[in-house]
Design a protein around this motif. Structure first.
Motif, PDB file in Angstrom:
ATOM      1  N   ALA A 177       0.743  -1.289   0.078  1.00  0.00           N
ATOM      2  CA  ALA A 177       0.053   0.055   0.072  1.00  0.00           C
ATOM      3  C   ALA A 177       0.970   1.112  -0.062  1.00  0.00           C
ATOM      4  CB  ALA A 177      -0.921   0.070   1.282  1.00  0.00           C
ATOM      5  N   ARG A 197      -8.314  -5.144 -15.722  1.00  0.00           N
ATOM      6  CA  ARG A 197      -7.514  -5.159 -14.215  1.00  0.00           C
ATOM      7  C   ARG A 197      -6.421  -3.996 -13.922  1.00  0.00           C
ATOM      8  NH1 ARG A 197      -4.331 -10.602 -11.924  1.00  0.00           N
ATOM      9  NH2 ARG A 197      -4.449 -10.097  -9.756  1.00  0.00           N
ATOM     10  N   GLU A 236      -8.086  -0.880 -12.768  1.00  0.00           N
ATOM     11  CA  GLU A 236      -8.540  -1.627 -11.214  1.00  0.00           C
ATOM     12  C   GLU A 236      -7.268  -1.346 -10.436  1.00  0.00           C
ATOM     13  OE1 GLU A 236     -12.229  -4.640 -12.284  1.00  0.00           O
ATOM     14  OE2 GLU A 236     -10.154  -5.245 -11.795  1.00  0.00           O
ATOM     15  N   LEU A 237      -6.310  -1.612 -10.862  1.00  0.00           N
ATOM     16  CA  LEU A 237      -4.886  -1.732 -10.026  1.00  0.00           C
ATOM     17  C   LEU A 237      -4.555  -0.059  -9.818  1.00  0.00           C
ATOM     18  CD1 LEU A 237      -2.842  -4.808 -11.374  1.00  0.00           C
ATOM     19  CD2 LEU A 237      -3.792  -4.474  -9.140  1.00  0.00           C
ATOM     20  N   ALA A 292      -6.877   1.287  -7.366  1.00  0.00           N
ATOM     21  CA  ALA A 292      -6.549   0.951  -6.171  1.00  0.00           C
ATOM     22  C   ALA A 292      -5.370   1.670  -5.410  1.00  0.00           C
ATOM     23  CB  ALA A 292      -6.152  -0.614  -6.029  1.00  0.00           C
ATOM     24  N   ILE A 293      -4.524   1.971  -6.213  1.00  0.00           N
ATOM     25  CA  ILE A 293      -3.251   2.513  -5.908  1.00  0.00           C
ATOM     26  C   ILE A 293      -3.568   4.245  -5.451  1.00  0.00           C
ATOM     27  CG2 ILE A 293      -0.909   3.642  -6.434  1.00  0.00           C
ATOM     28  CD1 ILE A 293      -0.341   0.917  -7.744  1.00  0.00           C
ATOM     29  N   HIS A 338      -6.523   5.585  -4.941  1.00  0.00           N
ATOM     30  CA  HIS A 338      -7.390   5.443  -3.721  1.00  0.00           C
ATOM     31  C   HIS A 338      -6.432   5.384  -2.404  1.00  0.00           C
ATOM     32  CE1 HIS A 338     -11.390   4.111  -5.676  1.00  0.00           C
ATOM     33  NE2 HIS A 338     -11.082   5.385  -5.850  1.00  0.00           N
ATOM     34  N   GLY A 339      -5.399   4.576  -2.415  1.00  0.00           N
ATOM     35  CA  GLY A 339      -4.592   4.761  -1.097  1.00  0.00           C
ATOM     36  C   GLY A 339      -4.135   6.185  -0.937  1.00  0.00           C
TER      37      GLY A 339
END
Length: 211
Positions: free
Chosen positions: A78, A121, A124-125, A128-129, A131-132
């Motif tokens: 993360a 994907r 999506e990846l 996700a990063i 959003h961190g």
């Protein structure tokens, strides 16, 4: 056994991807691929429609490979660790497979890749990063474009021998990732509504770190 025996779309696509790495994606043609199998061009047309179809297949293959590598690298990570792992896997793939990588950057018909797992994907990846870093909406899109521009620009210059200065590219890369991390932590909010959706660019750049 006849050279054409056992030919199928998958084998042809893999051969085309390998050839693209050897001679460049732009130089990969139906004739060149057919030659690797010792057959004439028409033997391939039973399995791929035309050169554009073959290029799309190579792009989808490469996007899947690249995304699998990125996913494995970022698993369980993360924040900055995820960013560095993502970037490292991206750069590594571009260096090891320059022809395949070029395929991932080609402009494709969105309808042709809408259901391709690697393309989906990848987005999506990246989301996700980002959003961190608490980024969403237009901020997420803008930050994704910054990552794409940075990673692609660096990879393209490096693989083409564009870094002639004595400073190690690895040292510059590490410093650039530090700067990206700090930038994402202090990201300014978007000031205008671009009415852009997260998946708008999926068909344009199949495997790029951008929403």
């Amino acid at each position: 056994m006849s050279p054409r025996a056992g030919l199928n779309a998958e084998r042809i696509t893999i051969a085309a991807a390998e050839l693209a790495d050897d001679i460049g994606f732009d130089n990969m043609t139906i004739a060149a691929v057919a030659k690797t199998f010792g057959v004439k061009d028409p033997s391939l047309y039973s399995h791929v429609r035309n050169l554009q179809d073959l290029r799309t297949r190579v792009a989808v293959l490469a996007a899947g490979e690249m995304t699998d590598g990125i996913a494995a690298a970022v698993a369980g990570r993360a924040g900055k660790d995820a960013l560095v792992a993502f970037a490292g896997a991206y750069r590594d793939y571009a260096r090891r497979h320059p022809g395949r990588y070029a395929a991932t950057q080609s402009r494709l018909d969105p309808a042709e890749v809408a259901q391709a797992a690697g393309h989906i994907r990848s987005v999506e990846l990246t989301v996700a990063i980002l959003h961190g870093y608490d980024l969403a909406d237009d901020d997420l899109i803008d930050a994704g474009r910054l990552l794409r521009s940075t990673f692609h620009g660096f990879a393209t210059l490096e693989t083409s021998g564009g870094f002639a200065h004595g400073r190690s590219p690895d040292a510059s890369w590490a410093h650039i990732l530090d700067a990206l991390h700090l930038t994402l932590q202090q990201w300014p909010s978007a000031t205008e509504d671009t009415h852009t959706t997260v998946l708008d660019e999926q068909g344009t750049t199949p495997c790029s770190p951008t929403p």
